[in-house]
Design an enzyme around this catalytic site. Structure first.
Site, mmCIF file in Angstrom:
data_model
loop_
_atom_site.group_PDB
_atom_site.id
_atom_site.type_symbol
_atom_site.label_atom_id
_atom_site.label_comp_id
_atom_site.label_asym_id
_atom_site.label_seq_id
_atom_site.Cartn_x
_atom_site.Cartn_y
_atom_site.Cartn_z
ATOM 1 N N ILE A 98 1.284 -1.687 0.222
ATOM 2 C CA ILE A 98 0.261 -0.301 -0.466
ATOM 3 C C ILE A 98 0.964 0.928 -0.282
ATOM 4 O O ILE A 98 2.342 1.256 0.595
ATOM 5 C CB ILE A 98 -1.164 0.303 0.784
ATOM 6 C CG1 ILE A 98 -1.447 -0.971 1.109
ATOM 7 C CG2 ILE A 98 -1.968 1.230 1.127
ATOM 8 C CD1 ILE A 98 -2.327 -1.301 2.460
ATOM 9 N N CYS A 99 0.572 2.113 -0.668
ATOM 10 C CA CYS A 99 0.952 3.733 -0.073
ATOM 11 C C CYS A 99 0.132 4.015 -0.248
ATOM 12 O O CYS A 99 -0.800 4.939 -0.550
ATOM 13 C CB CYS A 99 1.639 4.161 -2.052
ATOM 14 S SG CYS A 99 2.074 5.461 -2.641
ATOM 15 N N LEU A 100 0.318 4.764 1.517
ATOM 16 C CA LEU A 100 -0.276 5.641 2.342
ATOM 17 C C LEU A 100 0.754 6.032 2.717
ATOM 18 O O LEU A 100 1.727 5.783 3.284
ATOM 19 C CB LEU A 100 -1.315 5.043 2.570
ATOM 20 C CG LEU A 100 -2.487 5.124 3.540
ATOM 21 C CD1 LEU A 100 -3.528 6.605 2.817
ATOM 22 C CD2 LEU A 100 -3.218 4.378 4.633
#
Lengths: 166, 910
Positions: A98-100
């Site tokens: 995840i890119c968060l």
């Protein structure tokens, strides 16, 4: 009981376990609809979380499983969170990463499991298309929502199917 | 002769098949003339051979005629005439015998029949013809036990006679001839016996005869019978009445000497007719084996309940002085090879007997344990038995079986199990002071006790019980208190100072190595300390949690202001479990002790301000010390003298309040029903609070109205009654039957109006007025109805019975109500919250746990859920599978989870 005493005796990880147990109690006593999480075993360092896709998004009605892993210095470092359910999303790659920002450089000790899960839930409805991990998805999100939904549904697996694979 | 016999005979020449009867005199066999030879010619070659043949034939016929045995009728009774009508021995006969046995006429290389063989055959045939049928008949059926002796004696007698008959001519006529020759010449006779000579001939003949005898009796039946009479003989000689064979021996003492002679005669006789030997020895061994068993279960070796001594020395003595001589005697009679018994053998028998005795005792060990310490004798027997190798394993496994069959099942009360466990501890301590066995056999009991919910409660409340004689009824069967535990507690407190490390104590002359069969976690328990065993049943934390609950409950109810027992118990537990974990309990104890002091000091300041002289001593008098504790920082205990229910009665000084201040952090969850206490009490509480805050630096009190007790004086029109030990809600309810401010009694003393219209309240009113649960209200009302203070005028409406004499109260109704009140009171009694309350209260939280778990982790079996709950829930999940299943059942009823069969549950989809 057994856990809290056991934890006290082995130093550093004890505080993590205590903290996580407290978070678990919080989640259980004040459940938030749509997100839930539970430890995999008595070690408490690995959890499984469940997010329901928010209504009004392409993910409505779908259930996503995530794995969470907590380092020994949690909450001073972010947990490692991965989607275990395959998901078609601009900010999630095909292995579930995840890119968060709050899971990376914007992490702060004031966050907790519940807040991470809520952030992820809202990420489903509002992807950050400026820094996509899945370029095609980002593009489709902008251009062709129907096609996007089709991809989402093709890629999705129910928890039962997921379990069956393992 | 059938075909099979012929085939057999062609390979193994059987003499009896070709047996010749004595040749008739008139027809001498002249032999056979070869072809081409003239018949009877004296010139024919090989004359000497021819002559010898003729001569031998003549001699043969003479000898055989002489030796042939008399042919008798079939009738066995004519035995007596066996040795009559013998043909007189003439010189001719003697010559013939001499010729056939030693001279030229003896058989050559087996071509011709030897006379001895012939005679043997003759005897055999004679036996088959005349004796065997009678014996056959005798042995045809199974021998009745009663007739065994007769049959054997009869057989022996017959065989003896027959043997004498056969042996007599043999000894008189055949043997001397052989003997004589053998002495004079050293010629080796080619005989069938490899070693020739009179001895071997004699031996051979006897052997053949004996073989014939032995074959005519069914071997199995015979040895059984022999074995039986040996056993019977043993039993009769030793006067053993309980026997394996079920025969009830006559209890009149027999003449042992005569009987012994009878037996030895019979045995000797049997030996003489060849029925001794190996087979008899086997039968004998069998009989002795049984005899030993019978002796062990006989009255001689009953458990010594009376003088509580081991009977093992007695057993050893019997083996040495009774069993051993008997064996020697019989062996001698049967002429066994090794007729003298080695000392080591004697020892072996003693061991063997001890082993059997021990096993027999161990089979009943459970009963002995239950009846400890009357069963000391049996335990001492087993103690001796433990020296036998393998005994410990046998004991442990046998006892474990008995325990699991007879003790560890749901039908047995925990109190009983605890009592038995204590007996086990005591008995096994005697059995094996090192405690290895105890550890092994107690393990299943301990495990089982741990599983029972009420074990800890019973132990601790038993420990706290006063052990007075008049209280014996408390320990009646089915009660929750164990007399054994209580009496253990009474015992003087033995010092259990643990030596730091006794393995390093070099000067300890009594040092012994650890038992070899001890398990790794074995610890030497020096003291026979039952309480220690009980207190170590659980993990310390679990036990202390339980202790906290029970101690809390106990402290709140305790009437003894000094709390001696509680202090003692706590000290006791500290010594055994270490004092580091008992902090909470200590705080609890200190709380109640401190409360006394605080009460006193608050009272003192009160007195100063109120100037009421008699209140000074109130805190000290026990009946004035009810309590209303409530956690949150400090807590308080109860109103002491609650206001009288009728307004015009004022005890001197008005109501008095004593509080117990509990540190909520350390106390177990207490019951916390919210309701209003009577206004005067509320006022007192306020005042108390204020003073407390002044003393204790602004610490807040939170009142727990449900705890505590009170005493009230009720004044009616015609009587005044005092009630003690009331629960606060009972006090509140009865107080509510006073006219409330603003009600019509405002005109002054309500008495006048109440006369014809005593105050009535209904349940709803009370609930509202007191902010109390309906359940509590009803319980309190039932209580007062039972005390004939209230009366139910209409359903749910109650009135004060102001005038007992004129009241229409039905005594039956009152009694029934009282019963009801008691039942309800019991259910309400616990000051500490019960498990089921806890379950109810936390149900929602547990359910969300279960849902969270199943949602995230998928379907799970109940056991796994339970395990996770125990680990994950903060504060623990103090329930078992049953409660969990109940929760799951609730969830399933709400259609949140589904049972997927078996014990597996999962989230319901959709």
């Amino acid at each position: 009981m057994a856990l809290s005493t056991g934890a006290r005796s082995n130093g550093g990880s004890a505080t993590v376990a205590q903290r996580l147990q407290k978070e678990l109690m919080d989640i259980m006593t004040r459940p938030t609809s749509g997100v839930t999480a539970f430890p995999d075993d008595e070690n408490m360092t690995k959890w499984t979380a469940t997010i329901e896709g928010p209504d009004g998004t392409p993910y409505a009605g779908l259930t996503f499983k995530l794995s969470m892993e907590f380092a020994a210095n949690y909450p001073y470092t972010a947990p490692t969170v991965l989607f275990r359910t395959p998901i078609y999303h601009p900010n999630v790659d095909f292995s579930g990463r995840i890119c968060l920002d709050i899971l990376k450089d914007k992490w702060s000790a004031i966050y907790n499991i519940n807040s991470v899960l809520l952030s992820l839930q809202s990420l489903l409805g509002e992807p950050n298309n400026s820094s996509p991990l899945n370029g095609q998805a980002a593009e489709l999100w902008e251009k062709d929502m129907d096609e996007f939904k089709r991809y989402v549904l093709t890629r999705h697996k129910t928890p039962e199917e997921l379990d069956a694979e393992i | 002769m059938d075909h099979r016999s012929l085939v057999f005979a062609s390979v193994f020449p059987v003499p009896s098949l070709s047996h010749t009867t004595p040749t008739p005199i008139a027809t001498p066999d002249l032999g056979y003339t070869g072809p081409g030879q003239s018949f009877g010619s004296p010139f024919v070659g090989n004359t000497s051979g021819q002559n010898r043949l003729v001569k031998r034939n003549v001699a043969w016929s003479t000898a055989t005629r002489f030796l042939s045995l008399p042919k008798l009728g079939q009738d066995g009774s004519s035995n007596s005439s066996f040795d009559t009508q013998r043909v007189p021995k003439t010189a001719e006969v003697e010559e013939a015998l001499q010729y056939l046995l030693v001279d030229e006429g003896k058989s050559e290389d087996g071509h011709e029949e030897a006379l001895v063989d012939w005679y043997t055959n003759e005897a055999r045939l004679h036996f088959a013809g005349f004796v065997r049928p009678a014996l056959k008949e005798l042995w045809q059926k199974d021998i009745e036990l009663q007739s065994a002796w007769d049959v054997l004696e009869e057989t022996q007698r017959t065989l003896q006679q027959v043997q004498d008959l056969y042996l007599q001519p043999f000894h008189e006529h055949i043997l001397p001839v052989i003997c004589h020759t053998n002495d004079s010449s050293s010629t080796i006779r080619p005989n069938r016996h490899s070693q020739t000579g009179p001895d071997s001939v004699n031996w051979g003949f006897r052997r053949d005869i004996h073989a014939v005898f032995a074959h005519c009796l069914p071997p199995h039946r015979f040895s059984k019978t022999l074995s039986y009479i040996l056993y019977d003989g043993g039993c009769r000689l030793f006067r053993i009445y309980v026997r394996r064979d079920g025969v009830h021996a006559n209890t009149t003492p027999e003449n042992t000497r005569a009987f012994r002679d009878r037996m030895t005669n019979l045995l000797r006789g049997l030996e003489q007719v060849g029925l001794g030997g190996d087979n008899a020895q086997k039968a004998f061994a069998h009989a002795m084996d049984k005899l030993m068993d019978s002796f062990i279960v006989s009255h001689y070796l009953k458990v010594d309940w009376f003088s509580k001594k081991s009977i093992v020395p007695h057993l050893r003595m019997w083996i040495k002085d009774g069993f051993n001589p008997l064996i020697q005697l019989i062996m001698e009679c049967l002429r066994c090879d090794s007729s003298d018994v080695q000392p080591t053998e004697l020892q072996q028998w003693q061991e063997m007997a001890l082993g059997r005795l021990g096993r027999a005792r161990v089979e009943n060990l459970f009963d002995f344990v239950i009846n400890w310490d009357k069963s000391l004798g049996a335990i001492l027997d087993i103690k001796e038995y433990l020296k036998v190798s393998g005994a410990k394993q046998q004991l442990a496994s046998s006892f474990s079986q008995q325990v699991s069959r007879r003790l560890l099942h749901p039908g047995v009360t925990t109190t009983y199990i605890l009592n038995v466990y204590i007996s086990v501890i005591r008995a096994f301590h005697e059995l094996e002071p090192k405690g290895v066995l105890l550890e092994r056999v107690a393990r299943p009991i301990r495990r089982y006790l741990k599983e029972r919910d009420d074990t800890a409660r019973i132990i601790i409340s038993s420990l706290l019980t006063e052990l007075n004689d008049q209280d014996r009824t408390k320990f009646a069967a089915g009660s929750e208190l164990s007399y054994e535990i209580a009496s253990e507690m009474q015992k003087p407190f033995t010092n259990v100072n643990q030596e730091p490390d006794e393995e390093l104590n070099w000067s300890d002359m009594n040092w012994q190595p650890l038992p070899t069969d001890a398990s790794p976690e074995y610890k030497k328990s020096k003291v026979e300390d039952v309480i220690w065993f009980l207190l170590t049943l659980w993990d310390r934390e679990d036990f202390i949690n339980e202790l906290k609950n029970i101690l809390g409950d106990h402290l709140l109810r305790c009437q003894d202001l000094e709390y001696e027992k509680e202090i003692r118990l706590l000290e006791l537990i500290k010594v055994r479990l270490g004092d580091d974990k008992l902090q909470a309990c200590e705080v609890m104890l200190r709380d109640v002790l401190d409360s006394k002091r605080i009460n006193a000091s608050i009272r003192a300041s009160e007195t100063l301000s109120l100037q009421t002289p008699n209140q000074n001593q109130l805190p000290q008098t026990p009946e004035n010390a009810p309590m209303t504790p409530r956690p949150r920082r400090p807590t308080t205990s109860g109103p002491s003298r609650l206001p009288p229910s009728t307004p015009n009665f004022k005890p001197p000084g008005g109501p008095v309040l004593n509080a117990q201040i509990l540190s909520s952090f350390f106390w177990p969850p207490l019951r916390d029903d919210e309701f209003l206490v009577p206004a005067p009490i509320q006022a007192l509480q306020k005042e108390y609070e204020a003073r407390f805050e002044r003393i204790k630096g602004m610490r807040k009190l939170r009142w727990m109205n449900a705890l505590g007790d009170g005493t009230v004086f009720l004044e009616f029109e015609d009587r005044t009654e005092e009630f003690e030990n009331l629960t606060p809600w009972q006090v509140s309810v009865i107080h509510a039957f006073q006219p409330q401010p603003g009600e019509e009694w405002a005109g002054g003393k309500g008495k006048g109006k109440a006369k014809d219209n005593s105050i009535t309240r209904n349940v709803e009113q009370l609930e509202e007025l007191l902010e109390m649960d309906e359940q509590l209200v009803r319980q309190a009302l039932a209580f007062w109805v039972g005390k004939t203070v209230l009366r139910e005028t209409h359903p749910d409406t109650y009135a004060v019975i102001e005038n007992a004499s004129t009241s229409t109260a039905d005594p039956d109704a009152a009694a029934a109500a009282q019963e009801l009140a008691e039942v309800q009171a019991q259910a309400q009694a616990g000051a500490v919250r019960s498990q089921s309350d806890l379950l109810d209260e936390k149900k929602a939280m547990y359910m969300s746990f279960i849902l969270g778990m199943l949602t995230n982790q998928g379907n799970m079996p109940v056991q796994r859920i339970l395990m996770m709950m125990r680990v994950m829930v903060q504060g623990g999940f103090p329930f078992g599978v049953d409660e969990l299943k109940w929760l799951l059942g609730e969830l399933a009823a709400d259609e949140k989870v589904v049972n997927f069969g078996g014990d597996v549950y999962g989230i319901r989809k959709g």
